[in-house]
Design an enzyme around this catalytic site. Structure first.
Site, short mmCIF file in Angstrom:
data_model
loop_
_atom_site.label_atom_id
_atom_site.label_comp_id
_atom_site.label_asym_id
_atom_site.label_seq_id
_atom_site.Cartn_x
_atom_site.Cartn_y
_atom_site.Cartn_z
N HIS A 1 -17.76 53.87 75.25
CA HIS A 1 -17.94 52.41 74.84
C HIS A 1 -16.61 51.73 74.76
O HIS A 1 -16.06 50.78 74.24
CB HIS A 1 -18.48 52.36 73.43
CG HIS A 1 -20.01 52.84 73.43
ND1 HIS A 1 -21.10 52.64 74.48
CD2 HIS A 1 -20.24 53.96 72.77
CE1 HIS A 1 -22.19 53.24 73.97
NE2 HIS A 1 -21.64 54.16 72.80
N HIS B 1 -26.57 52.35 75.48
CA HIS B 1 -26.62 53.67 76.04
C HIS B 1 -27.69 53.59 77.09
O HIS B 1 -28.14 54.61 77.65
CB HIS B 1 -26.93 54.75 74.93
CG HIS B 1 -26.09 54.62 73.98
ND1 HIS B 1 -26.75 54.06 72.64
CD2 HIS B 1 -25.21 55.22 73.34
CE1 HIS B 1 -25.81 54.16 71.73
NE2 HIS B 1 -24.75 54.92 72.01
#
Lengths: 333, 333
Positions: free
Chosen positions: A57, A220
């Site tokens: 991320h 995700h």
């Protein structure tokens, strides 16, 4: 799978070697525990602010370590929670005697591991250690990996605002109360145009047709609300704004708006979508006081974007504007 | 083609609407001329620093407008030079009475149009207007679109360093001499893993097999030196460093190193490659004094990265460290 990596199992470690090489003066990288800390940690008398989660991320979380934001980040494997040993090592590194606050995105694995770490740190050191959960994604109520809402873009704003308050030596109770205001006032929603590929999996997490998007995507690649045909940017902007405003009234106080790129979407498109978002918000009577456009909480090379709005009074705006000196957010320093 | 846009012909304009909405206090966007200027332009007694080029490389150039960097950026269509009328409008907007300096990447169309604009501005206003060409790409000597080397990553460093010098009111001759030192001391080389898609074309600019990369890629997808099999990140880092060090001796003075993402490569991979680059440079006796890792000069959603090295004495390092306040680079402000 086309990636600039060495062995699949070394991606996180090898990347942290690069972080250490790129920021030798300001960051201390513990390769064994895969934690990134401020070089000047612990800062005496300051609440130690820790976050972390699965890698992939970036810049979140390792890129948000530094003066005015996090004291340390714990880097899990790609899209996988770090383990309690990492949080314990981070807590030891940043404990300045005023307690530890963990900022945790609401995913079952993260919550469990940060909780376990808190118990062990408390037992080991006697230091007070608290956690705040970020749960801002209006897309789904529960999900594959969460009870309750997922923690997404608001995490960036939470880390910045709590980081500023910790830097001015606000105590842990003040930070907890601030975190509640941020959680109460913040909402996010995202859209994906393509999947990403987790290196260890070697294939796309999900499939989308050439004309299809996923609305309400998680960071995700978790399923969102529904698939839809890719329309114009104006239409996509409408799809981003609508569920957020349906969930909370954002009129009456200024907002901080973040239009976030998921990793594979060019900045020219992110600004284009933000232009449409700003137009819609203005029409709905929402006043944007601060804006952040760019890749701030990504999902590897996923194409898409997310919108986060945070209702912010003068105090929150002041903390937002306060100096920050991290690789990912930097101003006033 | 999966993009967050409205009509193909409106991409640049629509994105500038977003830039205006996101940075209302610091940037002035002229939608008709597609120029982005500092809100406080013209700054009296300061050389007006202008750059520009085809869009699709964001944050370059519009994201580098602000105190300590550019006074204005002229935004062409995607991968297409802006036209002289745009540079003329920019020059009018930023002329503070100390002359105008244009930073031009070495592409035939850009060179011609900036030259034409310079002649017209000079004739119209009598202001002195000069240009510096950036030509740092060691991959090819001439190319499809250039006589001489292409201007790529060094442009970011040139804009930062000249911007700092202009901010401290150095005169135009001093800036020209500084630009020569930056050009003499800077080299770049890039690699692509995937092509990008120009919206107006609607299909990939070039083809690469699933295991193939293009070494020496240009920022518009121009062919490089050769195709090769995608190896490990360590091997790719070696392929980036070797042609740069073969072209110039970078020992003897510290360097500023930029590991730049081309748009579609996640930051975790960029740091990973930088770690390998740093290791190789250290082994070759090259001392890195400053590092920049991230998407700074991109090619839409192209996956890949480039390396830029600039040999920098204390004076260049001081100008590099000087405060800058732009959407794309921000520190000290």
């Amino acid at each position: 799978m086309k990636k600039l990596i060495n062995a699949v199992e070394d991606v996180v470690r090898d990347s942290l070697v690069g972080v250490a090489a790129a920021h030798p003066g300001s960051l201390a990288v513990d390769l064994e525990n895969r934690i990134v800390a401020r070089a000047d940690a612990p800062v005496s008398g300051k609440v130690g602010l820790i976050s972390g989660g699965g890698s992939g991320h970036e810049p979140m979380h390792s890129g948000y370590v530094g003066a005015g934001m996090l004291d340390a980040a714990c880097c899990g494997e790609i899209f996988t929670s770090p383990v309690p040993d990492q949080m314990m090592a981070a807590a030891r590194a940043v404990d300045g005697g005023a307690g530890i606050l963990q900022i945790v995105k609401n995913y079952t694995g993260d919550v469990m591991n940060f909780d376990m770490a808190a118990e062990m740190v408390s037992a080991e050191t006697g230091s007070r250690i608290e956690s705040v959960l970020v749960a801002d994604d209006v897309a789904v109520q529960d999900s594959l990996y969460t009870a309750g809402r997922r923690g997404v873009g608001l995490t960036v704003l939470m880390e910045k605002i709590l980081g500023a308050a910790a830097e001015e030596k606000q105590d842990i109770d003040a930070l907890l109360s601030l975190a509640k205001r941020v959680n109460d006032g913040g909402r996010s929603y995202g859209v994906a145009l393509t999947s990403c590929i987790v290196p260890a999996a070697g294939k796309p997490t999900f499939d989308l047709a050439e004309d299809e998007i996923e609305l309400g995507i998680g960071i995700h690649g978790e399923p969102g609300r529904r698939k839809a045909r890719l329309g114009s940017a104006a239409e996509v902007a409408g799809e981003l704004v609508e569920p957020i405003l349906a969930d909370r009234d954002f009129t009456g106080a200024p907002v901080i708006a973040m239009l976030n790129g998921m990793g594979g979407t060019p900045l020219i498109e992110q600004y284009l979508v933000y232009g449409e978002v700003a137009r819609i918000l203005s029409g709905k009577g929402v006043t944007v006081a601060r804006t952040l456009v760019g890749n701030h909480i990504t999902s590897l090379e996923m194409a898409g974007c997310s919108l986060t709005l945070l209702n912010a009074d003068d105090d929150l705006l002041r903390l937002w504007d306060a100096p920050v000196n991290t690789p990912g957010l930097r101003w006033g320093c």
